[in-house]
Motif scaffolding. Structure first.
Motif, short mmCIF file in Angstrom:
data_model
loop_
_atom_site.label_atom_id
_atom_site.label_comp_id
_atom_site.label_asym_id
_atom_site.label_seq_id
_atom_site.Cartn_x
_atom_site.Cartn_y
_atom_site.Cartn_z
N ALA A 147 -9.17 -6.91 6.61
CA ALA A 147 -8.42 -5.98 7.47
C ALA A 147 -7.71 -6.75 8.58
CB ALA A 147 -9.37 -4.93 8.07
N GLN A 148 -8.39 -7.75 9.14
CA GLN A 148 -7.79 -8.56 10.19
C GLN A 148 -6.58 -9.33 9.65
OE1 GLN A 148 -8.98 -9.51 13.60
NE2 GLN A 148 -9.87 -7.47 13.44
N GLU A 149 -6.75 -9.92 8.46
CA GLU A 149 -5.67 -10.73 7.89
C GLU A 149 -4.49 -9.89 7.43
OE1 GLU A 149 -6.65 -13.40 4.70
OE2 GLU A 149 -8.48 -14.06 5.69
N LEU A 150 -4.80 -8.77 6.78
CA LEU A 150 -3.76 -8.05 6.04
C LEU A 150 -3.14 -6.89 6.82
CD1 LEU A 150 -5.51 -8.05 2.54
CD2 LEU A 150 -3.70 -9.58 3.35
N GLY A 151 -3.82 -6.44 7.88
CA GLY A 151 -3.29 -5.33 8.67
C GLY A 151 -1.87 -5.58 9.16
N SER A 182 -15.58 10.64 -4.20
CA SER A 182 -14.19 10.45 -4.65
C SER A 182 -13.20 11.02 -3.63
CB SER A 182 -13.97 11.13 -6.00
OG SER A 182 -14.84 10.60 -6.97
N ARG A 183 -13.54 12.14 -3.02
CA ARG A 183 -12.62 12.75 -2.03
C ARG A 183 -12.43 11.82 -0.83
NH1 ARG A 183 -15.91 17.72 -2.60
NH2 ARG A 183 -15.08 18.82 -4.40
N LEU A 184 -13.51 11.16 -0.43
CA LEU A 184 -13.43 10.22 0.69
C LEU A 184 -12.60 9.00 0.29
CD1 LEU A 184 -14.24 9.09 3.45
CD2 LEU A 184 -16.45 8.45 2.47
N VAL A 185 -12.83 8.48 -0.91
CA VAL A 185 -12.07 7.32 -1.38
C VAL A 185 -10.58 7.68 -1.47
CG1 VAL A 185 -11.77 5.74 -3.34
CG2 VAL A 185 -14.07 6.36 -2.60
N ALA A 186 -10.29 8.88 -1.95
CA ALA A 186 -8.89 9.31 -2.06
C ALA A 186 -8.24 9.41 -0.68
CB ALA A 186 -8.80 10.65 -2.79
N PHE A 187 -8.99 9.88 0.30
CA PHE A 187 -8.46 9.94 1.68
C PHE A 187 -8.07 8.54 2.15
CE2 PHE A 187 -9.75 9.26 6.18
CZ PHE A 187 -8.70 9.95 6.79
N LEU A 188 -8.94 7.56 1.89
CA LEU A 188 -8.66 6.19 2.34
C LEU A 188 -7.52 5.56 1.54
CD1 LEU A 188 -12.32 5.05 2.95
CD2 LEU A 188 -10.56 5.54 4.68
N ALA A 189 -7.37 5.97 0.30
CA ALA A 189 -6.27 5.46 -0.53
C ALA A 189 -4.94 6.07 -0.11
CB ALA A 189 -6.54 5.79 -2.00
N SER A 190 -4.99 7.25 0.47
CA SER A 190 -3.75 8.00 0.75
C SER A 190 -3.18 7.64 2.12
CB SER A 190 -4.05 9.51 0.71
OG SER A 190 -4.66 9.90 1.93
N ASP A 191 -1.97 8.11 2.35
CA ASP A 191 -1.32 7.87 3.64
C ASP A 191 -1.93 8.73 4.75
OD1 ASP A 191 0.28 6.10 2.31
OD2 ASP A 191 1.93 7.53 2.01
N GLU A 192 -2.80 9.65 4.40
CA GLU A 192 -3.48 10.46 5.43
C GLU A 192 -4.35 9.59 6.34
OE1 GLU A 192 -5.63 13.41 3.28
OE2 GLU A 192 -3.84 14.58 2.83
N SER A 193 -4.76 8.42 5.84
CA SER A 193 -5.60 7.53 6.65
C SER A 193 -4.78 6.36 7.20
CB SER A 193 -6.76 7.00 5.80
OG SER A 193 -6.28 6.35 4.64
N TYR A 210 -3.79 5.23 9.97
CA TYR A 210 -4.14 4.45 11.17
C TYR A 210 -5.54 3.84 11.06
CZ TYR A 210 -3.97 3.18 16.13
OH TYR A 210 -3.96 2.49 17.31
N THR A 211 -6.08 3.83 9.85
CA THR A 211 -7.47 3.42 9.65
C THR A 211 -7.56 2.14 8.85
OG1 THR A 211 -8.20 5.71 9.72
CG2 THR A 211 -9.63 4.16 8.57
N THR A 212 -8.11 1.10 9.47
CA THR A 212 -8.39 -0.12 8.70
C THR A 212 -9.59 -0.85 9.30
OG1 THR A 212 -7.38 -2.00 7.57
CG2 THR A 212 -6.88 -1.77 9.93
N GLY A 213 -10.26 -1.63 8.46
CA GLY A 213 -11.43 -2.38 8.91
C GLY A 213 -12.60 -1.48 9.27
N ALA A 214 -12.58 -0.26 8.75
CA ALA A 214 -13.59 0.73 9.15
C ALA A 214 -14.57 1.01 8.02
CB ALA A 214 -12.90 2.01 9.59
N GLU A 215 -15.73 1.55 8.41
CA GLU A 215 -16.84 1.76 7.48
C GLU A 215 -17.16 3.26 7.42
OE1 GLU A 215 -19.31 -0.90 9.66
OE2 GLU A 215 -18.69 -2.64 8.47
N PHE A 216 -17.02 3.84 6.25
CA PHE A 216 -17.16 5.29 6.10
C PHE A 216 -18.44 5.62 5.34
CE2 PHE A 216 -12.88 4.62 7.23
CZ PHE A 216 -12.47 5.76 7.89
N VAL A 217 -19.38 6.22 6.05
CA VAL A 217 -20.68 6.55 5.48
C VAL A 217 -20.65 7.97 4.92
CG1 VAL A 217 -23.13 6.87 6.00
CG2 VAL A 217 -21.86 4.99 7.08
N ALA A 218 -21.12 8.14 3.69
CA ALA A 218 -21.26 9.48 3.09
C ALA A 218 -22.65 9.52 2.48
CB ALA A 218 -20.19 9.71 2.04
N ASP A 219 -23.63 9.88 3.30
CA ASP A 219 -25.03 9.71 2.89
C ASP A 219 -25.92 10.91 3.20
OD1 ASP A 219 -25.19 9.60 5.63
OD2 ASP A 219 -26.57 7.90 5.67
#
Ligand code: NAD
Length: 251
Positions: free
Chosen positions: A166-170, A220-231, A233-242
């Motif tokens: 995330a640091q390199e590619l952002g 899958s819904r969470l992964v799709a959110f991160l894949a989409s343009d809806e996220s 402003y989000t990078t280098g972040a950790e999303f817990v679904a537990d």
């Protein structure tokens, strides 16, 4: 309108479990999907069941397979917007008894495979000036578990790859995030359950704020959110679904 309309995604470990669910959900949200796996019959069947989906034999520990998988995506669809590093294995053994070769195998698939993914897709995404990479870690990326030293070490490592990438590619337009599922109903979690001797499953579930295991689609819904343009402003972040498992001890 799908949330992933126009996106092209490569999903590793797409033949079954969560990878299969991600492929189906991405396709339903409008993405064109290439799935890779080592289970060729199952992987091909998933692809055949979807409108715009291809299967490629892709062992994530192989640099040659990574190059071929990315070439397949570019040949078929001309671009690559999303990588989901989902493929993974779990080996259950106490440290004192574990064969070092098994430890290395888990690190090779879960950690080296993830790094090779970022390494291989980065030039294509850099050239395009955009992209989203979703690395699948686990709650074992935050906490150890008896019998899961190799798995936990690999999943902690995925967080390091994610943050560094995330640091390199952002600055180059590419976002990199990690997802940390808890107990999800797949072959992998059933194999863990077999080793939970002496633990009452009902008591285990009762200690969780959401007292049940997840269906793959909930990840899958969470992964799709991160894949989409809806996220966006989000990078280098950790999303817990537990189901809240990591939120506290569940007294
Ligand atoms: N099931 C859970 O409760 C859970 C929880 C947290 C994280 N995870 C993670 O989610 C991801 C998906 O797991 P799942 O539960 O769907 O497991 P699964 O075993 O059902 O699916 C994993 C897939 O990865 C594939 N795979 C294994 N080795 C591979 C290799 N070398 N190259 C390419 N593909 C390979 C398998 O063939 C399989 O299709 C994994 O990274 C796993 O560690 C699972």
């Amino acid at each position: 309108m799908g949330r992933l309309d126009g996106k092209v995604a490569l999903i590793t470990g797409g033949a079954r479990g969560m990878g299969k669910s991600h492929a189906r959900h991405f396709a339903a949200e409008g993405a064109k999907v290439v799935i890779g796996d080592v289970l060729d019959d199952k992987g091909q069947a998933v692809a055949d069941g979807l409108e715009d989906c291809r299967y490629v034999h892709h062992d994530v520990t192989s640099e040659a397979d990574w190059a071929a998988a990315v070439a397949t995506v570019l040949d078929a669809y001309g671009k690559l917007d999303v990588l989901v590093n989902n493929a993974g294995i779990l080996r259950h053994a106490p440290i004192a008894e574990m064969d070092p070769a098994e430890f290395r195998r888990v690190i090779d698939v879960n950690l080296v495979g993830c790094w090779l993914g970022v390494h291989t897709v980065a030039p294509t995404m850099i050239a395009a000036g955009r992209g989203s990479i979703v690395n699948v870690s686990s709650i074992e990326g935050f906490a150890g578990a008896a019998g899961l030293s190799a798995y936990s070490a690999s999943k902690f490592g995925v967080r390091g790859i994610t943050r560094s990438a995330a640091q390199e590619l952002g600055p180059l337009g590419i976002r990199v995030n990690s997802v940390h599922p808890g107990g999800v109903l797949t072959s992998m979690s059933l194999s863990v359950a077999e080793h939970m001797t002496g633990i009452d499953p009902a008591a285990f579930l009762k200690a969780m704020p959401i007292a049940r295991f997840a269906e793959p689609i909930e990840i899958s819904r969470l992964v799709a959110f991160l894949a989409s343009d809806e996220s966006s402003y989000t990078t280098g972040a950790e999303f817990v679904a537990d189901g809240g498992l990591l939120s506290g001890p569940g007294y």
